[in-house]
Write an enzyme that holds these catalytic residues in place. Structure first.
Site, mmCIF file in Angstrom:
data_model
loop_
_atom_site.group_PDB
_atom_site.id
_atom_site.type_symbol
_atom_site.label_atom_id
_atom_site.label_comp_id
_atom_site.label_asym_id
_atom_site.label_seq_id
_atom_site.Cartn_x
_atom_site.Cartn_y
_atom_site.Cartn_z
ATOM 1 N N ASP A 1 20.763 -5.878 25.110
ATOM 2 C CA ASP A 1 19.787 -5.134 24.325
ATOM 3 C C ASP A 1 20.401 -4.700 22.996
ATOM 4 O O ASP A 1 21.119 -3.702 22.940
ATOM 5 C CB ASP A 1 19.305 -3.909 25.132
ATOM 6 C CG ASP A 1 18.225 -3.120 24.398
ATOM 7 O OD1 ASP A 1 17.714 -3.613 23.372
ATOM 8 O OD2 ASP A 1 17.888 -2.004 24.867
ATOM 9 N N LYS B 1 20.039 -1.076 17.308
ATOM 10 C CA LYS B 1 20.826 0.060 17.786
ATOM 11 C C LYS B 1 22.046 0.264 16.888
ATOM 12 O O LYS B 1 22.519 -0.690 16.263
ATOM 13 C CB LYS B 1 21.358 -0.237 19.202
ATOM 14 C CG LYS B 1 20.308 -0.166 20.287
ATOM 15 C CD LYS B 1 20.944 -0.429 21.646
ATOM 16 C CE LYS B 1 19.928 -0.329 22.767
ATOM 17 N NZ LYS B 1 19.335 1.014 22.930
ATOM 18 N N ASP C 1 22.119 -3.545 30.628
ATOM 19 C CA ASP C 1 20.685 -3.275 30.584
ATOM 20 C C ASP C 1 19.892 -4.118 31.594
ATOM 21 O O ASP C 1 18.672 -4.067 31.637
ATOM 22 C CB ASP C 1 20.166 -3.491 29.153
ATOM 23 C CG ASP C 1 19.031 -2.553 28.804
ATOM 24 O OD1 ASP C 1 18.853 -1.543 29.516
ATOM 25 O OD2 ASP C 1 18.318 -2.837 27.826
ATOM 26 N N ASP D 1 13.157 -1.409 20.242
ATOM 27 C CA ASP D 1 14.213 -1.017 21.181
ATOM 28 C C ASP D 1 13.622 -0.435 22.471
ATOM 29 O O ASP D 1 14.330 -0.247 23.453
ATOM 30 C CB ASP D 1 15.139 0.002 20.501
ATOM 31 C CG ASP D 1 16.461 0.160 21.236
ATOM 32 O OD1 ASP D 1 16.748 -0.671 22.129
ATOM 33 O OD2 ASP D 1 17.194 1.112 20.927
ATOM 34 N N ARG E 1 10.144 -1.333 28.905
ATOM 35 C CA ARG E 1 8.781 -1.077 29.390
ATOM 36 C C ARG E 1 7.864 -2.255 29.097
ATOM 37 O O ARG E 1 6.924 -2.528 29.831
ATOM 38 C CB ARG E 1 8.264 0.235 28.775
ATOM 39 C CG ARG E 1 8.170 0.218 27.288
ATOM 40 C CD ARG E 1 8.106 1.619 26.682
ATOM 41 N NE ARG E 1 9.422 2.255 26.578
ATOM 42 C CZ ARG E 1 9.628 3.458 26.079
ATOM 43 N NH1 ARG E 1 8.622 4.190 25.638
ATOM 44 N NH2 ARG E 1 10.838 3.961 26.018
HETATM 45 N N1 BES Z 1 18.322 0.057 27.217
HETATM 46 C C1 BES Z 1 17.887 1.196 26.497
HETATM 47 C C2 BES Z 1 18.101 2.499 27.252
HETATM 48 C C3 BES Z 1 19.524 2.889 27.544
HETATM 49 C C4 BES Z 1 20.160 3.819 26.757
HETATM 50 C C5 BES Z 1 20.187 2.381 28.634
HETATM 51 C C6 BES Z 1 21.438 4.211 27.041
HETATM 52 C C7 BES Z 1 21.461 2.774 28.914
HETATM 53 C C8 BES Z 1 22.090 3.690 28.134
HETATM 54 C C9 BES Z 1 16.411 1.097 26.169
HETATM 55 O O1 BES Z 1 15.922 -0.176 26.007
HETATM 56 C C10 BES Z 1 16.217 1.826 24.883
HETATM 57 O O2 BES Z 1 16.815 1.418 23.929
HETATM 58 N N2 BES Z 1 15.423 2.873 24.885
HETATM 59 C C11 BES Z 1 15.206 3.641 23.707
HETATM 60 C C12 BES Z 1 13.769 4.050 23.663
HETATM 61 C C13 BES Z 1 13.351 4.662 22.368
HETATM 62 C C14 BES Z 1 13.354 3.628 21.278
HETATM 63 C C15 BES Z 1 11.981 5.248 22.528
HETATM 64 C C16 BES Z 1 16.107 4.874 23.774
HETATM 65 O O3 BES Z 1 16.274 5.415 24.865
HETATM 66 O O4 BES Z 1 16.657 5.251 22.751
HETATM 67 ZN ZN ZN Z 2 16.949 -1.686 27.063
HETATM 68 ZN ZN ZN Z 3 16.196 -0.946 24.034
#
Ligand code: BES
Ligand code: ZN
Ligand code: ZN
Length: 489
Positions: free
Chosen positions: A263, A270, A281, A340, A344
């Site tokens: 990811d 990111k 992920d 990101d 979902r």
């Molecule tokens: N894979 C990430 C979530 C994640 C964060 C997993 C830290 C493990 C450690 C997910 O896809 C993500 O990036 N989520 C975002 C959502 C946001 C853009 C609303 C997040 O949590 O920042």
């Molecule tokens: Zn993710």
């Molecule tokens: Zn993500």
């Protein structure tokens, strides 16, 4: 690692190290094996206690070399804490810690003696799990200086605990399979490689396996999943594993796992700091695959189907853009406000697919949000549901398996956080309650099917080595999923 059960008397067990449980107690603990061991070692255990060197505190590991009267090369008084608070969960940890500490000293065969009143199935299973899990290392790609593996672990008891030992071995090896998959870097385990690993496991253990490829998913209309993989040269897949019980069951349990093999965040990229960890992920997907490996062998009475949507989230000229609108398999449209928030997007197409298969209950595991880590740290899995009865089953399994889970809210008041004038739903809420809005987004696809969502972003990866577990992938949820299916009613 070889795992076996022995009914040999403790003194006759040949091993590099024989572990005896050493309980913390006022005065002499009423453990027969302690007295016997103490006698034959001329009061070693008494001496340990009276000198204050080791009093049975959790994780204590004093070692006696060449113990008189024992065939084993070393005797270890494994600190087990007070007998009154001793549990399988604790034994899993201290056995794991003993394995890790002793193998670092070059010990290659370990035996654990479980005497009355601790010659119990649940304890034997947990001890074996602790040993197998403790033996796992993340250094497969090191050419030099790898940690040594334990060659054998034996559980020794006057009671016949052979079945409990085999049970623990099956479960822990499945959990280590999950950890192995999670440990693979993004370049070496893209979606199709993950699918191939699942397929190979299914063939070996007798599960039905179907892989939906990109064309098939396009035909079906999985526009939500496909927009995530669009920016990657690595094709996506939907992995489907089926276990059918010997006699058809009324219920049909579905395990769904997020399988993002890497990811980057996509166009909503990111920060580079820590991005390397985003190889984990796919930990939810890997947990589901590992659990299925065990279920194929343990044969629960309930039908279980596993669905793992797997993609790589990259940025490229074909990536989905912020503001793009996609149509999910269910027909609901989504405005992708942040690329990101991709987990979902792939999960909702899997959920809709599961519903079309006619499953009666769904659980998903996903490293879904950083927000769950803010809320619960690295301690608890965040659990969300549209059905409290279903959640209590999952929480009960998690409890017996020593996996911490915390019930998070999911009331309809959160619906206001997910509004857009441009499509049915945006893929993100606002600044607040990020783990909840992510879960709420999923819930919109579950319809009336009882469902539990487990956000494992904080618990699937161990930041620092623990005495009983290597740093890295934990394999969280595997034991809970196995227990849930085995005890389904
Ligand atoms: N894979 C990430 C979530 C994640 C964060 C997993 C830290 C493990 C450690 C997910 O896809 C993500 O990036 N989520 C975002 C959502 C946001 C853009 C609303 C997040 O949590 O920042
Ligand atoms: Zn993710
Ligand atoms: Zn993500």
């Amino acid at each position: 690692m070889n795992v076996n059960f022995l009914s040999t008397p403790a003194a006759a067990v040949e091993a590099d190290a024989l572990l005896l449980l050493h309980f913390e107690a006022e005065g002499r603990p009423a453990i027969a094996s302690f007295e016997a061991a103490d006698l034959s070692t001329s009061g070693w255990l008494t001496e340990l206690e009276s000198s204050g060197e080791a009093k049975g505190k959790i994780f204590d590991l004093p070692v006696l070399h060449r113990p008189a009267g024992f065939a084993a090369k070393r005797l270890v008084a494994l600190g087990a804490g007070p007998a009154a608070t001793f549990t399988p969960g604790l034994l899993r940890k201290i056995t794991g810690a003993a394995v890790r500490a002793l193998k670092a000293k070059g010990v290659s065969s370990i035996a654990l003696f479980l005497d009355h009143p601790h010659a119990e199935a649940a304890l034997a299973t947990a001890a074996v799990e602790g040993a197998v899990l403790g033996n796992f290392e993340v250094d497969v790609y090191k050419s030099k200086g790898k940690a040594t593996d334990l060659v054998s672990f034996s559980l020794v008891s006057p009671e016949d605990l052979a079945a409990a030992v085999a049970h623990g071995d099956t479960i822990a090896k499945a959990q280590n399979f999950t950890r192995e998959l999670v440990n693979e870097p993004g370049n070496l385990l893209p979606p199709l490689a993950l699918a191939a690993r699942a397929q190979k496991m299914a063939a070996e253990f007798g599960l039905d396996c179907e892989i939906l490829d990109e064309d098939r998913m396009r035909q079906l209309g999985m526009g939500s999943l496909l927009c995530v993989s669009a920016g990657s040269a690595e094709p996506p897949a939907m992995i489907i594993l089926r276990y059918s019980p010997p006699t058809p069951s009324k219920d049909h349990l579905c395990l769904i796992g997020k399988g993002v093999t890497f990811d980057t965040g996509g166009v909503s990229i990111k920060p580079s700091d820590g991005m390397e960890k985003m190889k984990y992920d796919m930990a939810g997907g890997a947990a589901v695959i590992g659990a299925m490996q065990a279920l194929a062998q343990l044969k629960p009475a309930v039908a279980v189907t596993a669905i793992i949507p797997t993609v790589e989230n990259m940025c490229g000229s074909r990536s989905v853009r912020p503001g793009d609108i996609v149509t999910s398999l269910s027909g609901k449209t989504i405005e992708v406000l942040n690329t990101d928030a991709e987990g979902r997007l792939i999960l909702v197409d899997a959920i809709e697919y599961a519903r079309r298969l006619g499953v009666t209950h769904m659980v998903d595991a996903a490293t879904l949000t950083g927000a769950i880590v803010v809320a619960l740290g690295h301690v608890h899995i965040g659990a969300f549901t549209n059905n409290d009865e279903m959640l209590s089953k999952v929480m009960a399994s998690a409890k017996t398996q020593g996996e911490n889970m915390w019930h998070m809210p999911l009331d309809d008041d959160y619906a206001d956080y997910l509004k857009t004038p441009f499509a049915d739903l945006p893929n993100i809420g606002g600044r607040w309650g990020g783990a909840i809005t992510a879960a709420y987004f999923l819930k919109e696809w579950t319809g009336g099917t009882p469902w539990v969502h487990l956000d494992i972003a904080g618990t699937a990866w161990l930041e620092e080595t623990k005495p009983f577990l290597a740093k890295g992938p934990t394999g969280v949820c595997v034991r809970t999923f196995i227990d849930l299916a085995l005890n389904w009613r």
